[in-house]
Enzyme design. Structure first.
Site, PDB file in Angstrom:
ATOM      1  N   HIS A  18      55.105 -32.970  -5.417  1.00  0.00           N
ATOM      2  CA  HIS A  18      55.334 -34.380  -5.103  1.00  0.00           C
ATOM      3  C   HIS A  18      54.272 -35.249  -5.774  1.00  0.00           C
ATOM      4  O   HIS A  18      53.472 -34.759  -6.580  1.00  0.00           O
ATOM      5  CB  HIS A  18      55.411 -34.607  -3.594  1.00  0.00           C
ATOM      6  CG  HIS A  18      54.165 -34.239  -2.835  1.00  0.00           C
ATOM      7  ND1 HIS A  18      52.944 -34.778  -3.111  1.00  0.00           N
ATOM      8  CD2 HIS A  18      53.966 -33.367  -1.812  1.00  0.00           C
ATOM      9  CE1 HIS A  18      52.039 -34.283  -2.289  1.00  0.00           C
ATOM     10  NE2 HIS A  18      52.630 -33.407  -1.491  1.00  0.00           N
ATOM     11  N   HIS A  21      50.519 -34.052  -6.003  1.00  0.00           N
ATOM     12  CA  HIS A  21      50.251 -33.031  -7.022  1.00  0.00           C
ATOM     13  C   HIS A  21      50.289 -33.672  -8.414  1.00  0.00           C
ATOM     14  O   HIS A  21      49.463 -33.381  -9.274  1.00  0.00           O
ATOM     15  CB  HIS A  21      51.302 -31.917  -6.974  1.00  0.00           C
ATOM     16  CG  HIS A  21      51.488 -31.309  -5.623  1.00  0.00           C
ATOM     17  ND1 HIS A  21      52.651 -31.415  -4.908  1.00  0.00           N
ATOM     18  CD2 HIS A  21      50.635 -30.591  -4.838  1.00  0.00           C
ATOM     19  CE1 HIS A  21      52.535 -30.794  -3.754  1.00  0.00           C
ATOM     20  NE2 HIS A  21      51.309 -30.288  -3.677  1.00  0.00           N
ATOM     21  N   CYS A 126      43.810 -20.050  12.424  1.00  0.00           N
ATOM     22  CA  CYS A 126      44.886 -21.041  12.236  1.00  0.00           C
ATOM     23  C   CYS A 126      45.786 -20.527  11.122  1.00  0.00           C
ATOM     24  O   CYS A 126      45.313 -20.346   9.988  1.00  0.00           O
ATOM     25  CB  CYS A 126      44.305 -22.414  11.886  1.00  0.00           C
ATOM     26  SG  CYS A 126      45.612 -23.561  11.371  1.00  0.00           S
ATOM     27  N   CYS A 129      46.095 -23.014   8.088  1.00  0.00           N
ATOM     28  CA  CYS A 129      44.972 -23.022   7.133  1.00  0.00           C
ATOM     29  C   CYS A 129      44.692 -21.625   6.593  1.00  0.00           C
ATOM     30  O   CYS A 129      43.925 -21.481   5.639  1.00  0.00           O
ATOM     31  CB  CYS A 129      43.693 -23.513   7.792  1.00  0.00           C
ATOM     32  SG  CYS A 129      43.795 -25.143   8.475  1.00  0.00           S
ATOM     33  N   CYS A 143      42.777 -26.910  15.790  1.00  0.00           N
ATOM     34  CA  CYS A 143      42.431 -26.908  14.362  1.00  0.00           C
ATOM     35  C   CYS A 143      42.408 -28.365  13.900  1.00  0.00           C
ATOM     36  O   CYS A 143      43.375 -29.100  14.114  1.00  0.00           O
ATOM     37  CB  CYS A 143      43.477 -26.120  13.582  1.00  0.00           C
ATOM     38  SG  CYS A 143      43.599 -26.643  11.867  1.00  0.00           S
ATOM     39  N   HIS A 146      45.494 -29.152  11.411  1.00  0.00           N
ATOM     40  CA  HIS A 146      46.887 -29.089  11.875  1.00  0.00           C
ATOM     41  C   HIS A 146      47.082 -29.557  13.313  1.00  0.00           C
ATOM     42  O   HIS A 146      48.213 -29.618  13.795  1.00  0.00           O
ATOM     43  CB  HIS A 146      47.416 -27.655  11.724  1.00  0.00           C
ATOM     44  CG  HIS A 146      47.511 -27.242  10.291  1.00  0.00           C
ATOM     45  ND1 HIS A 146      46.464 -26.662   9.610  1.00  0.00           N
ATOM     46  CD2 HIS A 146      48.510 -27.380   9.399  1.00  0.00           C
ATOM     47  CE1 HIS A 146      46.820 -26.443   8.357  1.00  0.00           C
ATOM     48  NE2 HIS A 146      48.057 -26.866   8.205  1.00  0.00           N
ATOM     49  N   LYS A 295      50.311 -40.283   5.406  1.00  0.00           N
ATOM     50  CA  LYS A 295      50.312 -39.165   4.475  1.00  0.00           C
ATOM     51  C   LYS A 295      51.756 -38.709   4.282  1.00  0.00           C
ATOM     52  O   LYS A 295      52.546 -38.741   5.215  1.00  0.00           O
ATOM     53  CB  LYS A 295      49.461 -38.034   5.058  1.00  0.00           C
ATOM     54  CG  LYS A 295      48.871 -37.215   3.948  1.00  0.00           C
ATOM     55  CD  LYS A 295      48.025 -36.073   4.377  1.00  0.00           C
ATOM     56  CE  LYS A 295      47.909 -35.152   3.173  1.00  0.00           C
ATOM     57  NZ  LYS A 295      47.701 -33.777   3.514  1.00  0.00           N
ATOM     58  N   LYS A 298      57.355 -33.968   4.659  1.00  0.00           N
ATOM     59  CA  LYS A 298      58.800 -33.759   4.617  1.00  0.00           C
ATOM     60  C   LYS A 298      59.449 -34.307   5.889  1.00  0.00           C
ATOM     61  O   LYS A 298      60.468 -34.985   5.847  1.00  0.00           O
ATOM     62  CB  LYS A 298      59.064 -32.261   4.513  1.00  0.00           C
ATOM     63  CG  LYS A 298      59.885 -31.975   3.268  1.00  0.00           C
ATOM     64  CD  LYS A 298      60.462 -30.711   3.153  1.00  0.00           C
ATOM     65  CE  LYS A 298      60.403 -29.396   3.120  1.00  0.00           C
ATOM     66  NZ  LYS A 298      60.562 -28.216   2.992  1.00  0.00           N
TER      67      LYS A 298
HETATM   68  N1  MSP Z   1      46.288 -23.918  -2.912  1.00  0.00           N
HETATM   69  C1  MSP Z   1      45.306 -24.841  -2.467  1.00  0.00           C
HETATM   70  C2  MSP Z   1      44.328 -25.159  -3.579  1.00  0.00           C
HETATM   71  C3  MSP Z   1      43.617 -23.966  -4.123  1.00  0.00           C
HETATM   72  S1  MSP Z   1      42.571 -24.428  -5.421  1.00  0.00           S
HETATM   73  C4  MSP Z   1      41.786 -23.060  -5.858  1.00  0.00           C
HETATM   74  C5  MSP Z   1      45.974 -26.133  -2.037  1.00  0.00           C
HETATM   75  N2  MSP Z   1      47.176 -26.388  -2.528  1.00  0.00           N
HETATM   76  S2  MSP Z   1      48.040 -27.719  -2.235  1.00  0.00           S
HETATM   77  O1  MSP Z   1      49.336 -27.501  -2.834  1.00  0.00           O
HETATM   78  O2  MSP Z   1      48.018 -28.030  -0.856  1.00  0.00           O
HETATM   79  O3  MSP Z   1      47.366 -28.823  -3.055  1.00  0.00           O
HETATM   80  C6  MSP Z   1      46.428 -29.711  -2.525  1.00  0.00           C
HETATM   81  C7  MSP Z   1      46.135 -30.724  -3.616  1.00  0.00           C
HETATM   82  O4  MSP Z   1      47.351 -31.405  -4.010  1.00  0.00           O
HETATM   83  C8  MSP Z   1      45.208 -31.837  -3.221  1.00  0.00           C
HETATM   84  O5  MSP Z   1      43.858 -31.456  -3.260  1.00  0.00           O
HETATM   85  C9  MSP Z   1      45.574 -32.867  -4.277  1.00  0.00           C
HETATM   86  O6  MSP Z   1      45.084 -32.488  -5.504  1.00  0.00           O
HETATM   87  C10 MSP Z   1      47.084 -32.761  -4.291  1.00  0.00           C
HETATM   88  N3  MSP Z   1      47.689 -33.559  -3.235  1.00  0.00           N
HETATM   89  C11 MSP Z   1      48.599 -33.139  -2.331  1.00  0.00           C
HETATM   90  N4  MSP Z   1      48.939 -34.194  -1.529  1.00  0.00           N
HETATM   91  C12 MSP Z   1      48.252 -35.294  -1.890  1.00  0.00           C
HETATM   92  C13 MSP Z   1      48.339 -36.664  -1.562  1.00  0.00           C
HETATM   93  N5  MSP Z   1      49.103 -37.134  -0.619  1.00  0.00           N
HETATM   94  N6  MSP Z   1      47.614 -37.528  -2.302  1.00  0.00           N
HETATM   95  C14 MSP Z   1      46.873 -37.117  -3.364  1.00  0.00           C
HETATM   96  N7  MSP Z   1      46.804 -35.844  -3.710  1.00  0.00           N
HETATM   97  C15 MSP Z   1      47.231 -34.859  -2.832  1.00  0.00           C
HETATM   98  O7  MSP Z   1      45.345 -26.883  -1.308  1.00  0.00           O
END
Ligand code: MSP
Length: 661
Positions: A18, A21, A126, A129, A143, A146, A295, A298
């Site tokens: 989304h 990312h 958790c 996490c 947690c 969550h 935030k 879904k």
């Molecule tokens: N798999 C772990 C990261 C491991 S790194 C060695 C993880 N994955 S995640 O899919 O949850 O990705 C989190 C990251 O996605 C955030 O740190 C950010 O880079 C991005 N984002 C996900 N949602 C976001 C927002 N709503 N806003 C901005 N970026 C965020 O954590």
């Protein structure tokens, strides 16, 4: 010279990609492009994090094997990046064989060094996490991520002696002020270290509970904790330790959002140190993209699909909006209204209009060929000077990951070029037959537009190339070597007389506001601060004409103090007062929609160019004052020492409009 190497988080494949990312990955892409414009080799690593409970459960829910499930979602991430104009990266998966072998090698190394031990452990686990929480870390027994009650589990596991490295991490952060940036996250980590809640890290899961993971090399009954595995992707993606790429790229830097600050700021440096490897150079932490001011999730139905936005508004306007709207480090709100607002104002009205009018005039007056400039006038010199200072500010701010401010500095130039068209009135020069002057004016415009196009390459690569094409610069940017931004700042020239340019341009058609989908109903501009209700304005000791404090200031009570509306703002334009040598005229963005004009007696101490992009503190509810014909709607705060005035600003970057109390 070593390469510039940056990473995005390795994204979980339990959810589809989304906006959040997309943002992190777009920032990596832009930074890589920016560093290539500084003459460096640069690339980044992104990828998918595919092991662990969470993935296993999502696969089960979908009626798929974990392998089928991760292949499908990882594929979606992989296919998305080219659609967003993202380039120069490696896509790594934690299920890649090379990565699995790499993780096992590091585990063995840390185990042999005595930093992994086996122990019986009871703790609050958790599942969201995928980690244990200590009693102290829980908030009201829940947690903190969550807000769910963790399960109390007793089992034997392997532990990494992280606590041994905590004092070293603390002193490293203290000695390297920009190791974690922006500052607010550095302070957060230091506070976390000082709170004493961090202990050794449980890095195994018994296979009786979880099989979807990397087997520990020293005990086949266990798999590795997903974070220990995933963080190592940043190295395994480079190849084996000490291979050529490793030597050129490591230590590199990381890009994450605030949700995964702790694993990156604490677990990861400790793992690197224990494995005898150098620690990364910077951890760049951004805020969240909010949708309808919350935030994205879904269940709330407010997830923004980047592909949908790109299909509707094209890649580059979408990219521009994200970089312009989010102040790196703070949260920002996404809405289609705000996106359309930026497209119509900044892109169609300012930039697109500039290209369209200048190219059609060049077609009319010089048959679409860059004219040979003649003697410059003062107004031309001012543009040449502004071009250099805007580019310098843009480069400095972009390098410090202050993208919104960097773009604002570039737009100071774009808007000045539009004003220059109006003030020089090429159509009148043509009518008068003043072809020498007309040639100079058109040359200045076309040469400055080329600079703007070059600067925009990291943010809007497709449009940057289109603009350069329209300016007859077919060899720039698209084909290596990439033009070097510092050389471009040093010299205004770079566009050759006689070059054929396009006869017209329509870079950013205006977007009609009707027909935007659901997500657009989000409220615009989260960063705009709400003004408190301050009805009564009490008298307050003002500064005298010299800007120095009056000698005797009456004591005031807190109620009176509260009536002074003080805010943080960013200077977006600065110039000398045309009629008062000591006065600078600022246009300052306080998040109010339109910038405010404030005048200040700072001309002796600062040049206008060095202040653009700076954040200042100002009093907004001071009665407007006219100084030699120009109105000042407020007062910037300054400190006086040894007859020198110094501007006062916040220590860390704040959203424009933040109130000061
Ligand atoms: N798999 C772990 C990261 C491991 S790194 C060695 C993880 N994955 S995640 O899919 O949850 O990705 C989190 C990251 O996605 C955030 O740190 C950010 O880079 C991005 N984002 C996900 N949602 C976001 C927002 N709503 N806003 C901005 N970026 C965020 O954590």
């Amino acid at each position: 010279m070593s390469d510039f190497y940056v990473t995005t988080p390795i994204y979980y494949v339990n959810a589809r990609p989304h906006l959040g990312h997309a943002y992190s990955t777009l920032v990596a892409d832009a930074l890589v492009r920016f560093h290539r414009m500084q003459g460096e080799n640069a690339f980044f690593v992104t990828g998918s994090d595919e092991h662990g409970d969470k993935i296993m459960r999502s696969a089960e829910k979908n009626g798929q094997t974990p392998r089928e499930f991760v292949d499908a979602i990882s594929g979606e991430f992989r296919r998305l990046w080219p659609e967003l104009g993202i380039d120069n990266y490696r896509f790594a998966r934690t299920t890649d064989d090379d990565h699995v072998r790499f993780v096992q090698k590091i585990l063995q190394r840390v185990y042999d060094a005595g930093d992994i031990y086996f122990a019986e452990f009871s703790g609050h686990y958790c599942y969201g996490c995928e980690r244990f929480y200590t009693e102290k870390e829980l908030e009201n027994g829940l947690c903190p991520q969550h807000l769910a009650k963790p399960e109390f589990i007793s089992e034997k596991n392997y532990f990494f002696r992280m606590s041994k490295y905590l004092p070293w991490i603390k002193s490293h952060i203290e000695e390297h002020p920009d190791f974690i940036r922006p500052e607010r996250y550095r302070s957060e980590v230091l506070a976390m270290l000082d709170a004493g809640v961090l202990e050794d890290l449980c890095i195994s899961r018994p296979k009786s509970r979880l099989t979807w993971g990397i087997e520990l090399p020293f005990d086949t009954d266990y798999v590795c904790y997903v974070w220990f595995d995933a963080l190592l992707t940043y190295l395994s993606a480079l190849g084996p330790l000490n291979c050529e790429d490793f030597k050129r790229c490591w230590p590199g830097e990381h890009l994450v959002a605030k949700d995964i600050l702790k694993p990156h700021a604490v677990f990861w440096p400790a793992i690197l140190k224990a494995a005898g490897l150098p620690v990364y150079t910077h951890l760049n932490v951004h805020g969240y993209w909010l949708s309808r001011n919350t935030k994205m999730s879904k269940s709330l139905g407010n997830v923004v699909d980047p592909l949908e936005m790109v299909k509707k508004y094209a890649i580059d306007p979408f990219r521009y909006f994200l970089f312009r709207e989010m102040h790196f480090g703070s949260d920002a709100s996404f809405s289609e209204e705000a996106l359309v607002g930026r497209i119509n104002a900044d892109l169609a009205n300012d930039l697109g209009n500039l290209f369209s009018r200048v190219l059609s005039m060049t077609a009319k007056y010089f048959s679409s060929h860059v004219p040979q400039p003649c003697k410059r006038h003062e107004a031309d010199d001012a543009i040449v000077e502004l071009c250099a200072s805007s580019m310098r500010n843009f480069t400095q701010l972009f390098g410090k990951i202050q993208f919104a401010q960097a773009l604002e500095c570039l737009w100071v130039l774009v808007r000045a070029l539009n004003k220059y068209v109006d003030s020089q009135a090429p159509w009148a020069l043509y009518k008068q037959g003043n072809m020498e002057r007309l040639a100079t004016v058109m040359y200045i415009l076309l040469a400055a537009m080329r600079k703007v196009a070059l600067c925009l390459w990291p943010v809007m690569p497709v449009t940057s190339c289109r603009m350069l094409d329209q300016l007859g610069q077919t060899a720039d940017v698209k084909t290596p070597p990439v033009p070097q931004i510092n050389d471009e700042i040093a010299s205004f020239e770079g566009l050759y007389a006689g070059t054929e340019v396009a006869a017209q341009s329509n870079l950013f058609p205006r977007v009609e506001t009707e027909g935007a989908s659901e997500v657009k109903k989000a409220k615009p501009k989260e960063q705009k601060a709400v003004k408190p209700d301050r009805k009564q304005v009490a008298p307050r000791a003002e500064k005298n004409d010299e800007g120095t404090p009056a000698d005797v200031l009456p004591e005031i009570d807190f109620e009176a103090f509260k009536t002074v509306d003080m805010r943080v703002g960013t200077i977006i334009e600065a110039s000398k007062h045309p009629d008062a040598d000591r006065i600078l005229v600022f246009r300052i963005d306080f998040g109010e929609g339109a910038p405010r004009q404030i005048l200040s007696g700072l001309a002796e101490y600062y040049t206008p160019a060095e202040l653009v992009g700076r954040q200042v503190c100002a009093v907004l509810n001071l009665k407007p004052r006219k100084i030699r014909g120009l109105v000042s709607n407020g007062m910037v705060l300054t400190a006086l020492q040894d007859d020198k005035l110094t501007l006062i600003g916040p220590c860390t970057e704040m959203p424009n409009g933040s109130s000061i109390a």
